[in-house]
Scaffold this motif. Sequence first.
Motif, PDB file in Angstrom:
ATOM      1  N   THR A  60       1.036  -1.092   0.063  1.00  0.00           N
ATOM      2  CA  THR A  60      -0.350   0.218   0.294  1.00  0.00           C
ATOM      3  C   THR A  60       0.224   1.169  -0.231  1.00  0.00           C
ATOM      4  OG1 THR A  60      -0.554  -0.302   2.350  1.00  0.00           O
ATOM      5  CG2 THR A  60      -2.336  -1.146   1.383  1.00  0.00           C
ATOM      6  N   SER A  61       2.105   1.221   0.153  1.00  0.00           N
ATOM      7  CA  SER A  61       2.968   2.346   0.050  1.00  0.00           C
ATOM      8  C   SER A  61       2.845   2.822  -1.626  1.00  0.00           C
ATOM      9  CB  SER A  61       4.353   2.158   1.263  1.00  0.00           C
ATOM     10  OG  SER A  61       4.853   3.458   0.562  1.00  0.00           O
ATOM     11  N   LEU A  62       2.931   4.252  -1.521  1.00  0.00           N
ATOM     12  CA  LEU A  62       2.925   4.511  -2.506  1.00  0.00           C
ATOM     13  C   LEU A  62       4.282   5.395  -3.093  1.00  0.00           C
ATOM     14  CD1 LEU A  62      -0.319   6.642  -2.902  1.00  0.00           C
ATOM     15  CD2 LEU A  62       0.726   4.450  -3.871  1.00  0.00           C
ATOM     16  N   ASN A 117      10.371   0.896   1.732  1.00  0.00           N
ATOM     17  CA  ASN A 117      10.688  -0.056   2.377  1.00  0.00           C
ATOM     18  C   ASN A 117       9.918  -1.722   2.885  1.00  0.00           C
ATOM     19  OD1 ASN A 117      13.000   1.362   3.188  1.00  0.00           O
ATOM     20  ND2 ASN A 117      11.950   2.818   4.063  1.00  0.00           N
ATOM     21  N   SER A 118       8.612  -0.520   2.515  1.00  0.00           N
ATOM     22  CA  SER A 118       8.096  -2.199   2.695  1.00  0.00           C
ATOM     23  C   SER A 118       7.646  -2.771   1.305  1.00  0.00           C
ATOM     24  CB  SER A 118       6.235  -1.526   3.281  1.00  0.00           C
ATOM     25  OG  SER A 118       5.620  -0.726   2.632  1.00  0.00           O
ATOM     26  N   ASP A 119       7.731  -2.355   0.601  1.00  0.00           N
ATOM     27  CA  ASP A 119       7.877  -2.831  -1.030  1.00  0.00           C
ATOM     28  C   ASP A 119       8.936  -3.587  -1.215  1.00  0.00           C
ATOM     29  OD1 ASP A 119       5.394  -1.972  -1.482  1.00  0.00           O
ATOM     30  OD2 ASP A 119       6.265  -0.790  -3.429  1.00  0.00           O
ATOM     31  N   ILE A 159      13.873   1.656  10.451  1.00  0.00           N
ATOM     32  CA  ILE A 159      13.565   1.727   8.919  1.00  0.00           C
ATOM     33  C   ILE A 159      12.941   3.045   8.621  1.00  0.00           C
ATOM     34  CG2 ILE A 159      14.083   0.336   6.650  1.00  0.00           C
ATOM     35  CD1 ILE A 159      13.244  -2.225   8.464  1.00  0.00           C
ATOM     36  N   ASN A 160      13.068   4.147   7.684  1.00  0.00           N
ATOM     37  CA  ASN A 160      12.448   5.215   7.568  1.00  0.00           C
ATOM     38  C   ASN A 160      12.965   6.078   6.601  1.00  0.00           C
ATOM     39  OD1 ASN A 160      10.929   7.221   8.426  1.00  0.00           O
ATOM     40  ND2 ASN A 160      12.680   8.644   9.029  1.00  0.00           N
ATOM     41  N   ASP A 161      13.973   5.895   5.394  1.00  0.00           N
ATOM     42  CA  ASP A 161      14.959   6.658   4.914  1.00  0.00           C
ATOM     43  C   ASP A 161      14.178   5.616   3.774  1.00  0.00           C
ATOM     44  OD1 ASP A 161      15.483   8.952   5.789  1.00  0.00           O
ATOM     45  OD2 ASP A 161      17.649   7.596   5.875  1.00  0.00           O
TER      46      ASP A 161
HETATM   47  C1  FMN Z   1       2.798  10.763   6.294  1.00  0.00           C
HETATM   48  C2  FMN Z   1       3.340  10.319   7.549  1.00  0.00           C
HETATM   49  C3  FMN Z   1       3.169   9.757   9.375  1.00  0.00           C
HETATM   50  C4  FMN Z   1       4.504   8.650   9.581  1.00  0.00           C
HETATM   51  N1  FMN Z   1       4.477   8.363  10.483  1.00  0.00           N
HETATM   52  C5  FMN Z   1       4.839   7.684  11.565  1.00  0.00           C
HETATM   53  C6  FMN Z   1       4.340   7.296  12.804  1.00  0.00           C
HETATM   54  O1  FMN Z   1       3.532   7.798  13.755  1.00  0.00           O
HETATM   55  N2  FMN Z   1       5.523   6.439  13.322  1.00  0.00           N
HETATM   56  C7  FMN Z   1       6.853   6.175  12.720  1.00  0.00           C
HETATM   57  O2  FMN Z   1       7.327   5.649  13.637  1.00  0.00           O
HETATM   58  N3  FMN Z   1       7.430   6.455  11.590  1.00  0.00           N
HETATM   59  C8  FMN Z   1       5.881   7.423  10.671  1.00  0.00           C
HETATM   60  N4  FMN Z   1       6.371   7.492   9.609  1.00  0.00           N
HETATM   61  C9  FMN Z   1       7.547   6.999   8.698  1.00  0.00           C
HETATM   62  C10 FMN Z   1       7.548   5.841   7.708  1.00  0.00           C
HETATM   63  O3  FMN Z   1       6.576   4.718   8.782  1.00  0.00           O
HETATM   64  C11 FMN Z   1       8.262   4.974   7.574  1.00  0.00           C
HETATM   65  O4  FMN Z   1       9.428   6.327   6.852  1.00  0.00           O
HETATM   66  C12 FMN Z   1       8.241   4.043   6.962  1.00  0.00           C
HETATM   67  O5  FMN Z   1       9.985   3.389   6.639  1.00  0.00           O
HETATM   68  C13 FMN Z   1       7.879   4.573   5.164  1.00  0.00           C
HETATM   69  O6  FMN Z   1       7.695   3.589   4.076  1.00  0.00           O
HETATM   70  P1  FMN Z   1       7.317   2.805   3.459  1.00  0.00           P
HETATM   71  O7  FMN Z   1       8.457   3.421   2.717  1.00  0.00           O
HETATM   72  O8  FMN Z   1       7.245   1.466   2.859  1.00  0.00           O
HETATM   73  O9  FMN Z   1       6.398   4.138   2.803  1.00  0.00           O
HETATM   74  C14 FMN Z   1       5.498   8.366   8.636  1.00  0.00           C
HETATM   75  C15 FMN Z   1       5.155   9.235   7.921  1.00  0.00           C
HETATM   76  C16 FMN Z   1       4.575   9.570   7.039  1.00  0.00           C
HETATM   77  C17 FMN Z   1       4.956   9.747   5.408  1.00  0.00           C
END
Ligand code: FMN
Length: 180
Positions: free
Chosen positions: A9-11, A16-18, A156-158
Amino acid sequence: MSKVLVISTSLRAKSNSDILTHRLIGGAKEAGHEVEHISLKGKKINFCIGCLACQETQKCVLNDDANIIAEKVKAADTLVFATPIYYYEMCGQMKTLLDRMNPLFPSDYRFRNVYMLSVAAEDEESTPKKAENGLLGWVDCFDKAILKGTLFCGGINDPGEADLKTRKLEEAYEFGKSLQ
Ligand SMILES: Cc1cc2nc3c(=O)[nH]c(=O)nc-3n(C[C@H](O)[C@H](O)[C@H](O)COP(=O)(O)O)c2cc1C
């Protein structure tokens, strides 16, 4: 062996989830499952307007990609939802998709086991709980289904960072292997 539908569901690019989902799929295929993967990237999914016509017709009055996904959800044995944590919840596009699955509620759906993979910047035990509970709310409305398992990958964030997380990648693979 089950027919497994995995919905990412990540866009975001380099999601990271992908990345973890791809590893999960590797494990699920290794276990012999038939796996189909759908990403919400590029999909048109409107908000549910709450008309409830679908409870009579088992069809949605809106005409977009949610209807195609609903048919696939209906026909799968096992569902896996992958979501980034947004504000301690599942991401909004996943919730919108779950709402749009309302035509399945009165249907003879096939799915039984439902799983969730979630990813977040923080790595606290509590970080994914509201998201998991949110999915449980949906699953609980489908009497024949259960929330069978969850995997949380925190810290995991970036974009693309999950590629560096060897242990999380292994956990995702093993989680995929354990699907039923
Ligand atoms: C709108 C938004 C809200 C977020 N809220 C949280 C949060 O509440 N807690 C957290 O640990 N990370 C939060 N994050 C960070 C994301 O969960 C994190 O970057 C993750 O790796 C994103 O996964 P993706 O790359 O699959 O989209 C948030 C990111 C965004 C864009």
